[in-house]
Design an enzyme around this catalytic site. Sequence first.
Site, PDB file in Angstrom:
ATOM      1  N   GLN A  37       0.667  -1.283  -0.011  1.00 56.75           N
ATOM      2  CA  GLN A  37       0.026   0.092   0.038  1.00 56.75           C
ATOM      3  C   GLN A  37       0.972   1.260  -0.012  1.00 56.75           C
ATOM      4  O   GLN A  37       0.339   2.373  -0.496  1.00 56.75           O
ATOM      5  CB  GLN A  37      -0.968   0.111   1.095  1.00 56.75           C
ATOM      6  CG  GLN A  37      -1.927  -1.132   1.146  1.00 56.75           C
ATOM      7  CD  GLN A  37      -3.027  -1.199   2.142  1.00 56.75           C
ATOM      8  OE1 GLN A  37      -2.821  -1.598   3.304  1.00 56.75           O
ATOM      9  NE2 GLN A  37      -4.057  -0.426   2.231  1.00 56.75           N
ATOM     10  N   HIS A  57      -1.791  -5.702 -12.859  1.00 59.16           N
ATOM     11  CA  HIS A  57      -1.218  -5.479 -14.160  1.00 59.16           C
ATOM     12  C   HIS A  57      -1.873  -6.152 -15.011  1.00 59.16           C
ATOM     13  O   HIS A  57      -2.431  -5.770 -16.276  1.00 59.16           O
ATOM     14  CB  HIS A  57       0.297  -6.033 -14.206  1.00 59.16           C
ATOM     15  CG  HIS A  57       1.107  -5.064 -13.588  1.00 59.16           C
ATOM     16  ND1 HIS A  57       2.261  -5.538 -12.876  1.00 59.16           N
ATOM     17  CD2 HIS A  57       1.185  -3.665 -13.363  1.00 59.16           C
ATOM     18  CE1 HIS A  57       2.946  -4.407 -12.192  1.00 59.16           C
ATOM     19  NE2 HIS A  57       2.173  -3.439 -12.678  1.00 59.16           N
ATOM     20  N   ARG A  95       3.675   0.396  12.986  1.00 56.83           N
ATOM     21  CA  ARG A  95       3.386  -1.074  12.446  1.00 56.83           C
ATOM     22  C   ARG A  95       3.415  -1.168  10.883  1.00 56.83           C
ATOM     23  O   ARG A  95       2.826  -0.265  10.452  1.00 56.83           O
ATOM     24  CB  ARG A  95       2.023  -1.478  13.048  1.00 56.83           C
ATOM     25  CG  ARG A  95       1.579  -2.472  12.433  1.00 56.83           C
ATOM     26  CD  ARG A  95       0.312  -3.247  12.751  1.00 56.83           C
ATOM     27  NE  ARG A  95      -0.027  -4.363  11.948  1.00 56.83           N
ATOM     28  CZ  ARG A  95      -1.198  -4.547  11.177  1.00 56.83           C
ATOM     29  NH1 ARG A  95      -2.167  -3.860  11.518  1.00 56.83           N
ATOM     30  NH2 ARG A  95      -1.331  -5.724  10.295  1.00 56.83           N
ATOM     31  N   HIS A 140       1.410  -9.126   4.771  1.00 61.67           N
ATOM     32  CA  HIS A 140       0.188  -8.172   4.610  1.00 61.67           C
ATOM     33  C   HIS A 140      -0.150  -8.415   3.198  1.00 61.67           C
ATOM     34  O   HIS A 140      -0.444  -7.539   2.486  1.00 61.67           O
ATOM     35  CB  HIS A 140       0.257  -6.914   5.123  1.00 61.67           C
ATOM     36  CG  HIS A 140      -0.848  -6.055   5.422  1.00 61.67           C
ATOM     37  ND1 HIS A 140      -1.031  -5.095   6.443  1.00 61.67           N
ATOM     38  CD2 HIS A 140      -1.933  -5.749   4.705  1.00 61.67           C
ATOM     39  CE1 HIS A 140      -2.103  -4.574   6.545  1.00 61.67           C
ATOM     40  NE2 HIS A 140      -2.663  -5.124   5.381  1.00 61.67           N
ATOM     41  N   ASN A 184      -1.726 -10.404   8.642  1.00 60.67           N
ATOM     42  CA  ASN A 184      -2.760  -9.624   8.778  1.00 60.67           C
ATOM     43  C   ASN A 184      -3.851 -10.108   8.201  1.00 60.67           C
ATOM     44  O   ASN A 184      -3.945 -10.520   6.934  1.00 60.67           O
ATOM     45  CB  ASN A 184      -2.253  -8.146   8.116  1.00 60.67           C
ATOM     46  CG  ASN A 184      -3.368  -7.221   8.150  1.00 60.67           C
ATOM     47  OD1 ASN A 184      -3.557  -6.658   9.433  1.00 60.67           O
ATOM     48  ND2 ASN A 184      -3.975  -7.105   7.117  1.00 60.67           N
ATOM     49  N   GLU A 185      -4.893  -9.987   9.055  1.00 62.46           N
ATOM     50  CA  GLU A 185      -6.338 -10.297   8.655  1.00 62.46           C
ATOM     51  C   GLU A 185      -6.473 -11.505   7.569  1.00 62.46           C
ATOM     52  O   GLU A 185      -6.882 -11.618   6.541  1.00 62.46           O
ATOM     53  CB  GLU A 185      -6.913  -9.093   8.089  1.00 62.46           C
ATOM     54  CG  GLU A 185      -6.886  -8.030   8.806  1.00 62.46           C
ATOM     55  CD  GLU A 185      -8.087  -6.836   8.205  1.00 62.46           C
ATOM     56  OE1 GLU A 185      -8.436  -7.113   7.095  1.00 62.46           O
ATOM     57  OE2 GLU A 185      -8.062  -6.005   8.980  1.00 62.46           O
ATOM     58  N   ASN A 322      -7.778  -5.982  14.677  1.00 62.70           N
ATOM     59  CA  ASN A 322      -8.050  -4.932  13.657  1.00 62.70           C
ATOM     60  C   ASN A 322      -9.609  -4.809  13.755  1.00 62.70           C
ATOM     61  O   ASN A 322     -10.387  -5.775  13.799  1.00 62.70           O
ATOM     62  CB  ASN A 322      -7.808  -5.433  12.222  1.00 62.70           C
ATOM     63  CG  ASN A 322      -6.422  -5.289  11.989  1.00 62.70           C
ATOM     64  OD1 ASN A 322      -5.499  -5.193  12.994  1.00 62.70           O
ATOM     65  ND2 ASN A 322      -5.863  -5.604  10.683  1.00 62.70           N
ATOM     66  N   TYR A 324     -13.038  -2.267  12.587  1.00 62.92           N
ATOM     67  CA  TYR A 324     -13.495  -1.242  11.995  1.00 62.92           C
ATOM     68  C   TYR A 324     -15.011  -0.960  12.092  1.00 62.92           C
ATOM     69  O   TYR A 324     -15.450   0.269  12.101  1.00 62.92           O
ATOM     70  CB  TYR A 324     -13.380  -1.128  10.314  1.00 62.92           C
ATOM     71  CG  TYR A 324     -11.797  -1.071  10.003  1.00 62.92           C
ATOM     72  CD1 TYR A 324     -11.156   0.036   9.675  1.00 62.92           C
ATOM     73  CD2 TYR A 324     -11.027  -2.020  10.009  1.00 62.92           C
ATOM     74  CE1 TYR A 324     -10.011   0.317   9.461  1.00 62.92           C
ATOM     75  CE2 TYR A 324      -9.363  -1.896   9.764  1.00 62.92           C
ATOM     76  CZ  TYR A 324      -8.863  -0.430   9.263  1.00 62.92           C
ATOM     77  OH  TYR A 324      -7.884  -0.470   9.141  1.00 62.92           O
ATOM     78  N   GLU A 391      -5.586  -2.150  14.226  1.00 63.20           N
ATOM     79  CA  GLU A 391      -5.744  -1.238  13.120  1.00 63.20           C
ATOM     80  C   GLU A 391      -7.302  -0.996  13.661  1.00 63.20           C
ATOM     81  O   GLU A 391      -7.893  -1.534  14.161  1.00 63.20           O
ATOM     82  CB  GLU A 391      -6.122  -1.956  11.782  1.00 63.20           C
ATOM     83  CG  GLU A 391      -4.951  -2.024  10.878  1.00 63.20           C
ATOM     84  CD  GLU A 391      -5.147  -2.499   9.381  1.00 63.20           C
ATOM     85  OE1 GLU A 391      -6.023  -2.622   8.702  1.00 63.20           O
ATOM     86  OE2 GLU A 391      -4.318  -3.607   9.209  1.00 63.20           O
TER      87      GLU A 391
HETATM   88  C1  BGC Z   1      -6.444  -3.804   5.988  1.00 65.61           C
HETATM   89  C2  BGC Z   1      -5.815  -2.462   5.362  1.00 65.61           C
HETATM   90  C3  BGC Z   1      -6.668  -1.763   4.416  1.00 65.61           C
HETATM   91  C4  BGC Z   1      -8.009  -1.237   5.904  1.00 65.61           C
HETATM   92  C5  BGC Z   1      -8.934  -0.246   5.287  1.00 65.61           C
HETATM   93  C6  BGC Z   1      -7.691  -3.569   6.764  1.00 65.61           C
HETATM   94  O1  BGC Z   1      -8.481  -4.554   6.472  1.00 65.61           O
HETATM   95  O2  BGC Z   1      -5.434  -4.461   6.792  1.00 65.61           O
HETATM   96  O3  BGC Z   1      -4.664  -2.994   4.507  1.00 65.61           O
HETATM   97  O4  BGC Z   1      -6.181  -0.628   4.238  1.00 65.61           O
HETATM   98  O5  BGC Z   1      -8.447  -2.504   6.135  1.00 65.61           O
HETATM   99  O6  BGC Z   1      -9.796  -0.982   4.216  1.00 65.61           O
END
Ligand code: BGC
Length: 492
Positions: A37, A57, A95, A140, A184-185, A322, A324, A391
């Site tokens: 990223q 690509h 991180r 990741h 990661n995830e 993580n 959200y 996260e």
């Molecule tokens: C991921 C990140 C991503 C973020 C926001 C997470 O699931 O680890 O790579 O940028 O969410 O979408």
Amino acid sequence: MKVILLLIIYFRSRVMALNYHLFPKNFIFGTATAAYQVEGAWNEDGKGESIWDRVLHEYPDWVVDKTNGEIACDSYHKYKEDVQLLKSLGIHFYRFSISWSRILPTGKADQINQAGINYYNNLINELLNNGIQPYVTMFHWDLPQALQDEGGWVERKIVNYFVDYAKVLFDHFGDRVKSWLTFNEVLQFCEGGYSLGEFAPFVQKPGVGGYLCGHHVLLAHGATYRLYENYYKEKQNGKIGIAVDCAWYEPDNPNWDKDQKISEITMQMTCGWFLNPIIFGNYPEIMIEMVRQNSLAKSRLPEFTPNEQKLLGGAVDFIGLNHYSTFKVYPATKKLYNQPSLFSDIGGILYHDASWPETAFFYFKIVPWGIRKVLVWIKNHYNNPPVLITENGFGDDGRLDDYDRADYFRQYLYEILKAIQEDSCNVTGYTAWSLMDTFEWMSGYMVRFGLYHVDFNDTERPRNRKLSSYVYSDIITTRRISWDYYPKWPPS
Ligand code: BGC
């Protein structure tokens, strides 16, 4: 005498009330990025191709704005500047992830790319020289393409390739890196990459590929943990965790048993899918049962042998979380899909409450209390392990005066504080995603999560501080959430 006593009581309660809203002294704050990223330099200095290089690509149209991570934030060249950005935030740790194919271009450890080693050595040294601890994610999502050509995560041999890679990392960086996250995830890259075909390598084998991938990732995690424990820990004295993504699945009607039950099953088969094995040695009972019930002769969920269960049980020093967003869930009354899938095995239907505020990502709504519920769930199911929030963040269009992001951080951090102080959850730190705007996978550069803005139209990729970064820095320095603090804006 009475007056003095009353005064003492008054001042003690004032001090306690003030402390009450303080993050604990040893609570750490950081921010994060991931190699694909931010780094760019996708084919420079001997780096091998990764699955994200390849798919974007081959299928440029699949990303909303048809972009990719070829250059991204150009952090490969601008890492010194990045460290200065980190320093101005006042964070304690950074991180970042290592690109496997930058270190091992073919994915295999018989060919080490010294330029890749140098890059990460420089970054780690620069961080330490500026008083910032490196927290390193080994994987990741950017698998070396050469290993995908051999089948990737659905092939058992990947377990050994990963452990060989981890050994290279411990050998070269373990003298200075004390906190590792293996993956990661897993849920996202296994389901997205090998079940649903929504993420690289875009394999579509729902209800099968994700479970196979997850199985091998767990074995690779367990073997890496034991490798460190047996050969490195005494000398290097670091800790190994894994970053799991756990949304909260709120029962549609919290008073109904069937809704409570499906909420628990969904938590077990998403969050518990990875936590249960590395803490107790096996998949959650309910997951084993649900997949078996929905399979034909043989369960689609692979089994761990007794030795593998031993390898896995307790193979973690801290949980990376993580988080959200939150969903509501209710049980499906009939079979969900005509082909197997994780969610038809779970048997739940997800939706967002219409009252929850939106973000630029349609599947991330703002539901701050969800993070507290996840933390309590982890505490209750796994004996209150140390949890580092690895996260948490807010996506928007990239504006500099990002008041909504500042409020998002405050609201989520407040719920974390309550989880620590009222629920006694063992939360050790917080990571704001992300340090700067990055290549946001299938959303390209359309959705921004950064504390710093990056101008992707300018070849220099200039970074600019956003308003939310000052609010975050204020929380870090005062260790409290000041609801009415906003920096002077625009800054002079
Ligand atoms: C991921 C990140 C991503 C973020 C926001 C997470 O699931 O680890 O790579 O940028 O969410 O979408």
